[in-house]
Design an enzyme around this catalytic site. Structure first.
Site, PDB file in Angstrom:
ATOM      1  N   GLU A 188      11.115 -79.606   1.266  1.00  0.00           N
ATOM      2  CA  GLU A 188      10.762 -79.971  -0.173  1.00  0.00           C
ATOM      3  C   GLU A 188      10.146 -78.483  -0.958  1.00  0.00           C
ATOM      4  O   GLU A 188      10.337 -78.566  -2.229  1.00  0.00           O
ATOM      5  CB  GLU A 188       9.471 -80.878  -0.377  1.00  0.00           C
ATOM      6  CG  GLU A 188       9.945 -82.332   0.173  1.00  0.00           C
ATOM      7  CD  GLU A 188      10.269 -82.635   1.527  1.00  0.00           C
ATOM      8  OE1 GLU A 188       9.772 -81.780   2.123  1.00  0.00           O
ATOM      9  OE2 GLU A 188      10.129 -83.746   1.982  1.00  0.00           O
TER      10      GLU A 188
ATOM     11  N   PHE B 219      -0.319 -94.852   5.739  1.00  0.00           N
ATOM     12  CA  PHE B 219       0.888 -94.049   6.472  1.00  0.00           C
ATOM     13  C   PHE B 219       1.225 -93.145   5.072  1.00  0.00           C
ATOM     14  O   PHE B 219       1.903 -93.734   3.872  1.00  0.00           O
ATOM     15  CB  PHE B 219       2.118 -94.820   6.959  1.00  0.00           C
ATOM     16  CG  PHE B 219       3.022 -93.968   7.450  1.00  0.00           C
ATOM     17  CD1 PHE B 219       3.050 -92.919   8.588  1.00  0.00           C
ATOM     18  CD2 PHE B 219       4.122 -94.222   6.827  1.00  0.00           C
ATOM     19  CE1 PHE B 219       3.985 -92.209   8.955  1.00  0.00           C
ATOM     20  CE2 PHE B 219       5.368 -93.557   7.317  1.00  0.00           C
ATOM     21  CZ  PHE B 219       5.126 -92.499   8.425  1.00  0.00           C
ATOM     22  N   GLN B 220       1.579 -91.638   5.541  1.00  0.00           N
ATOM     23  CA  GLN B 220       1.982 -90.963   4.387  1.00  0.00           C
ATOM     24  C   GLN B 220       1.410 -91.041   2.983  1.00  0.00           C
ATOM     25  O   GLN B 220       1.855 -90.973   1.972  1.00  0.00           O
ATOM     26  CB  GLN B 220       3.647 -91.307   4.251  1.00  0.00           C
ATOM     27  CG  GLN B 220       4.348 -90.784   5.423  1.00  0.00           C
ATOM     28  CD  GLN B 220       5.780 -90.558   5.307  1.00  0.00           C
ATOM     29  OE1 GLN B 220       6.479 -91.496   4.403  1.00  0.00           O
ATOM     30  NE2 GLN B 220       6.367 -89.747   6.035  1.00  0.00           N
TER      31      GLN B 220
ATOM     32  N   LYS C  81       4.838 -97.088  -5.038  1.00  0.00           N
ATOM     33  CA  LYS C  81       5.978 -97.721  -4.932  1.00  0.00           C
ATOM     34  C   LYS C  81       5.988 -99.233  -5.526  1.00  0.00           C
ATOM     35  O   LYS C  81       7.228 -99.484  -6.112  1.00  0.00           O
ATOM     36  CB  LYS C  81       6.189 -98.061  -3.267  1.00  0.00           C
ATOM     37  CG  LYS C  81       7.688 -98.308  -2.961  1.00  0.00           C
ATOM     38  CD  LYS C  81       7.612 -98.046  -1.235  1.00  0.00           C
ATOM     39  CE  LYS C  81       9.144 -98.410  -0.887  1.00  0.00           C
ATOM     40  NZ  LYS C  81       9.160 -98.265   0.610  1.00  0.00           N
TER      41      LYS C  81
ATOM     42  N   MET D 249       6.058 -54.821   3.472  1.00  0.00           N
ATOM     43  CA  MET D 249       5.103 -54.564   2.604  1.00  0.00           C
ATOM     44  C   MET D 249       3.608 -54.573   3.443  1.00  0.00           C
ATOM     45  O   MET D 249       2.902 -53.569   2.922  1.00  0.00           O
ATOM     46  CB  MET D 249       5.042 -55.552   1.491  1.00  0.00           C
ATOM     47  CG  MET D 249       4.189 -55.218   0.314  1.00  0.00           C
ATOM     48  SD  MET D 249       4.519 -53.692  -0.356  1.00  0.00           S
ATOM     49  CE  MET D 249       5.332 -54.292  -1.661  1.00  0.00           C
TER      50      MET D 249
END
Ligand SMILES: Cc1ncc(C[n+]2csc(CCOP(=O)(O)OP(=O)(O)O)c2C)c(N)n1
Lengths: 616, 215
Positions: free
Chosen positions: A79, A141-142, A191, A526
């Site tokens: 993502e 969940f999630q 959802k 760097m």
């Protein structure tokens, strides 16, 4: 507080004309039946043609609705890649890029990319799935409090609470992302709301009525600013990213050349003014050119447009343009006098304000017999002198190891002017700023404010998709074939590349024509440079004792891989890699001890830039 | 042959003598001073939507503004709320809070109220009940109300400007203040002056078109 209200629409606001093509499409479209379909319809109404995302449980209803839609979905490997790709899409096309993710880990993986877009004011919209409304707050969940997590890094975010208004919310989020000072917006989509029934067709997306970015600056303020400029002896224009975001490059060019005022850019504004022009002093700040920093330090009037005076630009504020009266034009009132006090604030759109000041200055000039431009001749000569005093250069022996600056110049030479350059973050990014000559806006795509390693490859994917989309849109509009072979190259560091190289799978799957030059110094250069300069050379965790062979790795992904070591291989390898119609990776073995100069040590004075480590 | 970066070293370059202070304001070295902070009241009219308060408080904490108090409540229009923020900041800091608040999408308008604003704060406090008459006398003096008088404790409400509330709390200390709850300030502009322009506009509109009252 009361329940959320659907966004109010001003009844008297004129309905924008939908594009002709969309209208016929719309008639043939079946009516929406669910929240998810309304989301997709809202995107279509906004003119979205492509999106970047990753599937998942809570976002599945939206993906299901996409199944029947005529949108290009680029399935990303991670993502974070989706967010960077959408961000780069927005930079190259000027239209908000769209990314999608599921709830929980999908949404949190977007956060870096959203924060990146936020720091750079890039137009972008993120759509995230969420657990069903009745489970919100239960640590389901999630589940993650996505609007909570992203509030500090979005321009605005929304929690969709009804299937009937969800489409309008998405339309508003899209419009808001691209309006005024641009930035990322997010809509969290539970959802049950996306699966919920609705027959409400989303409206044309509009920004909320409380959002009213200024258009033209106050006339008397403009006159005052023009007066200050006309009386200046040593004026400098400081162009910020807002010039590109506001499509004001043409106005900037017109203005600067009309009055003969030297132009310095910030890093996000690279490409806003052609770097091969006599008036161009290029980028100022920490790794800016010596001449840009000299001009900033010695000017008496600084006309800053669309910049937020980031600390990498200003160095220590005490010594930033210490004798200049500051005219600051910006569309965001909160940027005025935030970091650098604005003596003459001009609130408005970049292009409009530049034109306003230009007109007022023309009047000043008519009033004053001494032509304004002529008055600056001595100052221009001074700036030219600084260009000669502090030329951008590096030492390049004839054999390996390669100097990275040489590689950047060689790729620049081998490609057309409109080539889009993306980068990771580190030394390679600075060399890509310094040694490439940018002449057009929207060709420089990098992570400026957040400085996100791993930005380069997913950004190249987004930039490629955008370049193709812009070309095909143009083709449809003009009815004739347009030159659609704009190149996209990425300069990456080995460390940056390692952070998101999984997106190579996407570039291969989609057969995207991008060329990645990994400036491989077998370490995170760097950091190593700072350790050498400020930590007595104690190179803790900045050198990689082992590196994968990026050329072979590229082949394993199905891309073309090249390895480049000596100067005699450079030209041919670049040519071959660019010629390959698909993703290719060039593992360029560069001098691991090469450093980026000039450099203003952080918090230091811009005029005190050092040219070598001994001067630190 | 490439020669590398050239040019005079940092100390060999000309340097301007001007300077700015920490706020980025150009300063005269003779009169250099950090700007003083001052206390002021900002009034913001916001959309009455879920999450607005979280957005405002998030903005404040994120930017480390020095907030003294923050109160919220509805207005004459059920769709809007008034947020009253008391801050102690330097002049540039006050402007930053104002413009950053105004920038939030759910914020309709923000205004700094003048020194003459009518501000009030409420405190509910609970003292020991050993000397009810004396407690009552103090309550009378500050125009307060006794909300509850029990055998052990007396609960009092005082409303007033911040100074009055401070003084009253001080006065009750002699009886032993067990606990107290203060609301923070809420305020309106004085007299005929409108606190926010949006409310003025709405009021005017409702005077001329009463049928759109419920918009
Ligand atoms: C995600 C992230 N982690 C850490 C850093 C800190 N950082 C800044 S530059 C840099 C080194 C970058 O190394 P590389 O990508 O190999 O580029 P080079 O400097 O060698 O060109 C690091 C670690 C960062 N910018 N981003």
């Amino acid at each position: 507080m009361s329940e959320g209200q659907p966004p109010q629409r001003a009844a008297d606001e004129a309905e924008p004309e939908p594009a002709a093509a969309d209208r016929t499409d719309e008639e043939s479209r079946s009516p929406v039946t669910t929240g998810a379909e309304s989301v997709v319809r809202a995107l279509e109404r906004a003119g979205v043609e492509q999106l970047f995302g990753v599937q998942g449980g809570a976002i599945m209803p939206v993906y299901d609705a996409l199944y029947d839609a005529d949108l290009r979905h680029v399935t990303m490997a991670h993502e974070q890649g989706a967010a960077h790709a959408a961000d780069a899409f927005g930079i190259v096309s000027g239209e908000p890029g769209v990314c999608l993710a599921t709830s929980g880990p999908g949404a949190t993986n977007l956060v870096t990319g959203i924060a990146d877009a936020s720091m750079d004011s890039d137009p972008m919209i993120a759509l995230t799935g969420q657990v069903p409304s009745e489970m919100v707050g239960s640590d389901a969940f999630q589940e993650t409090d996505t609007t909570g997590v992203t509030a500090p890094v979005t321009k605005e975010n929304y929690f969709a609470d009804s299937a009937d208004s969800i489409g309008d919310t998405v339309g508003e989020a899209f419009a808001l992302a691209g309006a005024g000072r641009q930035g990322p917006t997010l809509v969290d989509l539970p959802k049950d709301i996306t699966t919920g029934p609705t027959e409400t067709e989303p409206d044309e997306g509009r920004t909320p009525d409380t959002y009213n970015p200024p258009e033209a600056a106050d006339e008397s303020a403009v006159e005052e600013a023009a007066g200050v400029l006309a009386r200046a002896d040593k004026p400098v224009i400081l162009a910020g990213g807002g010039v590109i975001k506001g499509e004001a490059s043409a106005e900037l060019y017109e203005f600067a050349t009309e009055y003969g005022i030297p132009v310095v850019t910030t890093m996000p504004a690279i490409g806003a003014f052609p770097e091969d022009h006599d008036l161009a002093l290029e980028m100022a700040g920490m790794h800016g050119t010596g001449y840009a920093n000299m001009a900033i330090t010695h000017c008496d009037v600084l006309f800053a447009v669309g910049t937020r005076f980031d600390d990498r630009l200003t160095g220590g504020v005490e010594t930033f343009a210490p004798e200049a009266q500051v005219i600051h034009a910006d569309i965001d009132a909160a940027e005025i006098s935030k970091n650098i006090h604005a003596d003459h604030p001009l609130l408005g759109d970049a292009g409009t304000v530049i034109e306003q000041v230009g007109e007022a200055l023309a009047e000043e000039r008519a009033a004053d017999m001494a032509a304004t431009g002529e008055r600056f001749a001595e100052w221009r000569e001074q700036c030219r002198g600084w260009k000669e005093d502090y030329p951008m250069d590096y030492v390049a022996p004839d054999d390996a190891p390669l100097k990275p600056q040489f590689v950047v110049e060689a790729v620049d030479e081998a490609t057309a002017d409109d080539t889009v350059v993306t980068t990771g973050v580190g030394q390679h990014q600075m060399w890509a700023c310094q040694y490439w000559t940018y002449t057009q806006p929207r060709t420089w795509v990098s992570s400026h404010g957040l400085g996100t390693m791993g930005y380069g490859l997913p950004a190249a994917i987004g930039a490629r998709v955008a370049a193709d989309a812009v070309a095909s849109k143009k083709q449809r509009a003009d009815g004739e074939a347009v030159d659609d072979d704009q190149s996209v190259v990425c300069f990456d560091g080995d460390g940056s590349f390692l952070m998101t190289l999984q997106e190579l799978a996407v570039a291969v799957r989609e057969n995207l024509d991008i060329t990645v030059f990994v400036l491989n110094n077998e370490g995170i250069g760097m950091v190593r440079q700072w350790q050498d300069g400020f930590f007595e050379g104690r190179r803790m965790a900045s050198e990689y004792p082992w590196m994968p062979d990026f050329a072979t790795l590229a082949e394993a992904f199905g891309a073309r891989g090249f390895r480049m070591e000596g100067y005699d291989e450079v030209e041919e390898t670049i040519e071959e890699a660019l010629a390959y119609d698909g993703p290719s990776i060039v593992d360029a073995q560069i001098d691991p001890d090469e450093n980026v100069y000039p450099m203003v040590p952080s918090g230091g004075a811009n005029g005190q830039f050092v040219l070598a480590e001994e001067q630190l | 042959m490439r020669e590398g970066l050239q040019g005079p070293a940092p100390e060999e370059r000309p340097h301007p003598t001007g300077r700015r202070n920490g706020q980025g304001i150009r300063i005269d070295p003779e009169t250099e001073a950090e700007p003083d902070t001052r206390r002021t009241v900002l009034s913001a009219l916001v959309k009455n939507e879920p999450g607005v308060l979280a957005k405002i408080s998030g903005l404040v904490s994120r930017r480390q503004f020095n907030i003294e108090s923050l109160t919220v409540g509805t207005t004459t229009n059920p769709e809007t709320s008034r947020v009253t923020v008391v801050i102690e900041e330097s002049e540039p800091g006050i402007r930053q809070v104002e413009t950053q608040l105004a920038k939030l999408v759910n914020v309709i308008s923000v205004r700094e109220l003048g020194d003459d604003a009518v501000g009030r704060e409420l405190v509910v406090l609970k003292v020991h009940g050993d000397e009810p008459d004396k407690v009552h006398a103090v309550t009378e003096m500050y125009g307060g109300t006794t909300l509850h008088a029990g055998r052990d404790t007396i609960t009092i409400e005082i409303t007033g400007d911040e100074q009055t509330v401070d003084d009253a709390v001080d006065a009750y200390q002699q009886f032993g203040v067990r606990e107290l709850a203060r609301t923070g300030q809420t305020a309106l502009a004085r007299g005929g002056e409108w606190t926010t322009y949006a409310e003025e506009e709405r009021y005017e509109r409702m005077q001329t078109q009463p049928e759109t009252n419920d918009d």
